[in-house]
Scaffold this motif. Structure first.
Motif, short mmCIF file in Angstrom:
data_model
loop_
_atom_site.label_atom_id
_atom_site.label_comp_id
_atom_site.label_asym_id
_atom_site.label_seq_id
_atom_site.Cartn_x
_atom_site.Cartn_y
_atom_site.Cartn_z
N GLY A 201 -107.40 -44.65 -25.26
CA GLY A 201 -108.28 -45.80 -25.47
C GLY A 201 -108.61 -46.59 -24.22
O GLY A 201 -109.24 -47.64 -24.31
N GLU A 202 -108.21 -46.09 -23.04
CA GLU A 202 -108.52 -46.79 -21.79
C GLU A 202 -109.81 -46.24 -21.18
O GLU A 202 -110.34 -45.22 -21.61
N ARG A 203 -110.30 -46.93 -20.15
CA ARG A 203 -111.52 -46.50 -19.47
C ARG A 203 -111.35 -46.61 -17.96
O ARG A 203 -110.38 -47.22 -17.47
N PHE A 204 -112.33 -46.08 -17.21
CA PHE A 204 -112.36 -46.27 -15.76
C PHE A 204 -113.80 -46.19 -15.28
O PHE A 204 -114.70 -45.77 -16.03
N ILE A 205 -114.01 -46.60 -14.04
CA ILE A 205 -115.34 -46.58 -13.43
C ILE A 205 -115.21 -46.17 -11.97
O ILE A 205 -114.13 -46.19 -11.39
N ASP A 206 -116.35 -45.79 -11.39
CA ASP A 206 -116.48 -45.74 -9.94
C ASP A 206 -116.85 -47.16 -9.53
O ASP A 206 -117.97 -47.61 -9.76
N PRO A 207 -115.91 -47.93 -8.95
CA PRO A 207 -116.15 -49.36 -8.79
C PRO A 207 -117.33 -49.71 -7.90
O PRO A 207 -118.13 -50.60 -8.25
N ALA A 208 -117.47 -49.04 -6.76
CA ALA A 208 -118.59 -49.36 -5.87
C ALA A 208 -119.92 -49.06 -6.55
O ALA A 208 -120.88 -49.85 -6.48
N GLN A 209 -120.01 -47.92 -7.21
CA GLN A 209 -121.23 -47.56 -7.91
C GLN A 209 -121.56 -48.57 -9.00
O GLN A 209 -122.73 -48.98 -9.17
N TYR A 210 -120.54 -48.99 -9.74
CA TYR A 210 -120.78 -49.92 -10.84
C TYR A 210 -121.23 -51.29 -10.33
O TYR A 210 -122.17 -51.89 -10.86
N VAL A 211 -120.56 -51.77 -9.27
CA VAL A 211 -120.93 -53.09 -8.73
C VAL A 211 -122.34 -53.04 -8.17
O VAL A 211 -123.13 -54.00 -8.33
N ARG A 212 -122.71 -51.95 -7.52
CA ARG A 212 -124.08 -51.83 -7.01
C ARG A 212 -125.10 -51.82 -8.15
O ARG A 212 -126.21 -52.35 -8.02
N ALA A 213 -124.73 -51.23 -9.28
CA ALA A 213 -125.64 -51.22 -10.43
C ALA A 213 -125.83 -52.63 -10.98
O ALA A 213 -126.94 -52.99 -11.41
N ILE A 214 -124.78 -53.44 -10.98
CA ILE A 214 -124.94 -54.85 -11.40
C ILE A 214 -125.87 -55.56 -10.42
O ILE A 214 -126.76 -56.32 -10.82
N ALA A 215 -125.68 -55.31 -9.11
CA ALA A 215 -126.55 -55.92 -8.11
C ALA A 215 -128.00 -55.53 -8.33
O ALA A 215 -128.91 -56.38 -8.25
N ASP A 216 -128.24 -54.26 -8.62
CA ASP A 216 -129.61 -53.81 -8.89
C ASP A 216 -130.20 -54.55 -10.08
O ASP A 216 -131.39 -54.93 -10.07
N SER A 217 -129.40 -54.76 -11.12
CA SER A 217 -129.87 -55.46 -12.31
C SER A 217 -130.16 -56.93 -12.00
O SER A 217 -131.15 -57.49 -12.46
N VAL A 218 -129.28 -57.55 -11.21
CA VAL A 218 -129.51 -58.95 -10.81
C VAL A 218 -130.83 -59.07 -10.07
O VAL A 218 -131.65 -59.97 -10.33
N ARG A 219 -131.06 -58.16 -9.13
CA ARG A 219 -132.32 -58.20 -8.37
C ARG A 219 -133.52 -57.94 -9.27
O ARG A 219 -134.56 -58.61 -9.16
N ALA A 220 -133.40 -56.96 -10.18
CA ALA A 220 -134.52 -56.61 -11.05
C ALA A 220 -134.92 -57.79 -11.94
O ALA A 220 -136.09 -57.88 -12.36
N ARG A 221 -133.99 -58.68 -12.22
CA ARG A 221 -134.29 -59.83 -13.07
C ARG A 221 -134.61 -61.08 -12.26
O ARG A 221 -134.60 -62.18 -12.80
N GLY A 222 -134.91 -60.88 -10.98
CA GLY A 222 -135.40 -61.99 -10.16
C GLY A 222 -134.36 -62.67 -9.31
O GLY A 222 -134.68 -63.63 -8.59
N GLY A 223 -133.12 -62.19 -9.32
CA GLY A 223 -132.08 -62.79 -8.49
C GLY A 223 -132.21 -62.37 -7.04
O GLY A 223 -132.72 -61.29 -6.73
N LEU A 224 -131.73 -63.22 -6.15
CA LEU A 224 -131.77 -62.95 -4.71
C LEU A 224 -130.34 -62.67 -4.23
O LEU A 224 -129.42 -63.43 -4.54
N ILE A 225 -130.16 -61.57 -3.49
CA ILE A 225 -128.86 -61.25 -2.91
C ILE A 225 -129.03 -61.23 -1.40
O ILE A 225 -129.82 -60.45 -0.85
N VAL A 226 -128.30 -62.11 -0.71
CA VAL A 226 -128.39 -62.24 0.74
C VAL A 226 -127.11 -61.70 1.35
O VAL A 226 -126.02 -62.25 1.13
N GLU A 227 -127.22 -60.61 2.09
CA GLU A 227 -126.06 -60.00 2.73
C GLU A 227 -125.90 -60.51 4.15
O GLU A 227 -126.80 -61.08 4.74
N ARG A 228 -124.67 -60.32 4.69
CA ARG A 228 -124.32 -60.80 6.02
C ARG A 228 -124.60 -62.30 6.16
O ARG A 228 -125.14 -62.76 7.16
N ALA A 229 -124.22 -63.04 5.12
CA ALA A 229 -124.41 -64.49 5.10
C ALA A 229 -123.06 -65.15 4.83
O ALA A 229 -122.68 -65.36 3.68
N GLU A 230 -122.32 -65.43 5.89
CA GLU A 230 -121.01 -66.05 5.73
C GLU A 230 -121.17 -67.56 5.60
O GLU A 230 -121.83 -68.20 6.42
#
Length: 414
Positions: A201-230
């Protein structure tokens, strides 16, 4: 929780583009909030990247426990130990270690487990909500997830933990195999493995792939992601908060083991210490059927694509310290005796990630002393698993102005 009819904030900045930060941004978008995500490196560049990717309700638990103290002194001097604490004179680290040790009792661990339980129960439904809402990555069934042991005696601790979970209303679906049956259940196990406990009953993911897919969805819905911004500081004036020169209605601090400095500005006194984990990927003659966990050695093996990720160790050290090659070699040495057919001399993706750990083992999720500044961090080893549910609950608090009951025990100001 009493529902509020207040209008959600219009614009929110989220600092941190890992699983926790991006999940919070995604669920804020569900509430109609405009989001900007800022990260010092990039999407999934921190502890989300090389994680083992396990979504395991039956194994999730606070890090402080009585067993840790049994080998804690030895661990301070042994770079090959699963838990390594290099000698240090850093007063902040020493304070955190003292607080951590005080929490390594059965009573405090049980209390922390009760506080974590609402997050554990909501974890997989939060992943389902992401996927039903347009995130293209998918969780994978880990049926079974195999815990492997050299002897039946070695499995005693895990089975006692499952009995404890059952007594607290958290039954675990598992079966025990011994002897030849154990070895035949998972061909990658070395001959010396004589017992396995197979979890269902457990699950797993490829974490980097999954997080990037969330980022793609955030962007597709109008969100802004700014990298290298400390972000070095946040400034509050009137009804707004200024982050990287832009004004927002609220900000979420979700930047992992780097969270201390900004969190202190909003009244958070809990120290978040980097608990660094190491991993690498290898080819195998045959990939494991599912995730494999060697609990005595604190080593895990996860099939990801055509390779296996081998991960483990907990190293309490400065967040920005360089990678210690001895920790990789320790994983290699253990894997040679535990796994069959792993091409350990042809490693790729060697990685160290700073998992953000609190002294009591509970994350920090909720508002700081200023209602415009929120915190989402300190998940330790469970940021991948608990990131989406944390983001879902925190987004609800930000949008409604009311704290969900599930967040009571993880108040950042506790």
């Amino acid at each position: 929780m009493t529902r509020s009819t207040r209008k959600p904030p219009g614009r929110v900045a989220v600092i941190g583009a890992g699983m926790v930060g991006l999940s919070t941004a995604w669920f804020l978008q569900e509430a109609g909030v405009e989001v900007t995500v800022l990260d010092r490196s990039g999407v999934a560049a921190g502890s989300s990247w090389g994680n083992a990717g396990w979504l395991t309700s039956s194994l999730a638990a606070p890090l402080p426990e009585p067993a840790v103290l049994k080998y804690g002194i030895r661990a301070m001097f042994s770079p090959s130990s699963p838990l390594y604490i290099p000698p240090t004179a850093d007063p902040r680290m020493l304070k955190w270690l003292a607080q951590f040790a005080r929490n390594c009792t059965s009573s405090r661990r049980d209390k922390a487990m009760q506080g974590m339980l609402p997050l554990i129960e909501g974890a997989l439904p939060a992943f389902d909500a992401l996927e039903n809402g347009g995130v293209t990555a998918r969780t994978q069934s880990a049926d079974p997830l195999t815990a492997a042991f050299r002897t039946a005696q070695d499995s005693k601790g895990l089975l006692e933990e499952f009995a404890h979970l059952r007594a607290t209303g958290r039954p675990v679906d598992f079966e025990i195999l011994d002897g030849a049956e154990a070895g035949n259940s998972e061909p990658v196990l070395a001959d010396e493995i004589t017992r396995v406990v197979r979890l269902h009953g457990e699950r797993f993911i490829d974490p980097a792939q999954y997080v990037r897919a969330i980022a793609d969805s955030v962007r597709a819905r109008g969100g802004l992601i700014v990298e290298r911004a400390e972000v070095h500081a946040i400034h509050r004036a009137g009804a707004s908060v200024t982050v990287a020169g832009e004004d927002y209605d609220a900000v979420v601090l979700a930047h992992g083991a780097w969270i201390n400095r900004l969190a202190r500005q909003t009244g958070v006194r809990q120290i978040v210490q980097a608990g660094r984990g190491y991993s690498f990927t290898v080819k195998m003659d045959q990939l494991p059927k599912g995730p494999v966990y060697f609990t005595q050695q604190k080593l895990v093996c996860t099939p990801l694509g055509d390779r296996a990720r081998i991960a483990g160790t907990m190293e309490f050290r400065d967040v920005s310290a360089p990678k210690d090659p001895r920790r990789i070699q320790s994983l290699v040495a253990q894997a040679r005796t535990l796994l069959r057919g792993a091409h350990l001399d042809d490693r790729q993706d060697e990685w160290v990630g700073a998992r953000p750990c609190t002294a009591d083992g509970l994350p920090l999720i909720g508002a700081g002393s200023d209602s415009r500044v929120y915190v989402a961090g300190g998940h330790g080893m469970w940021g991948i698993f608990l990131g989406p549910v944390s983001g879902r609950l925190l987004a609800e608090q930000i949008a409604t102005g009311q704290r969900p009951e599930a967040l009571r025990a993880v108040d950042p100001l506790r």
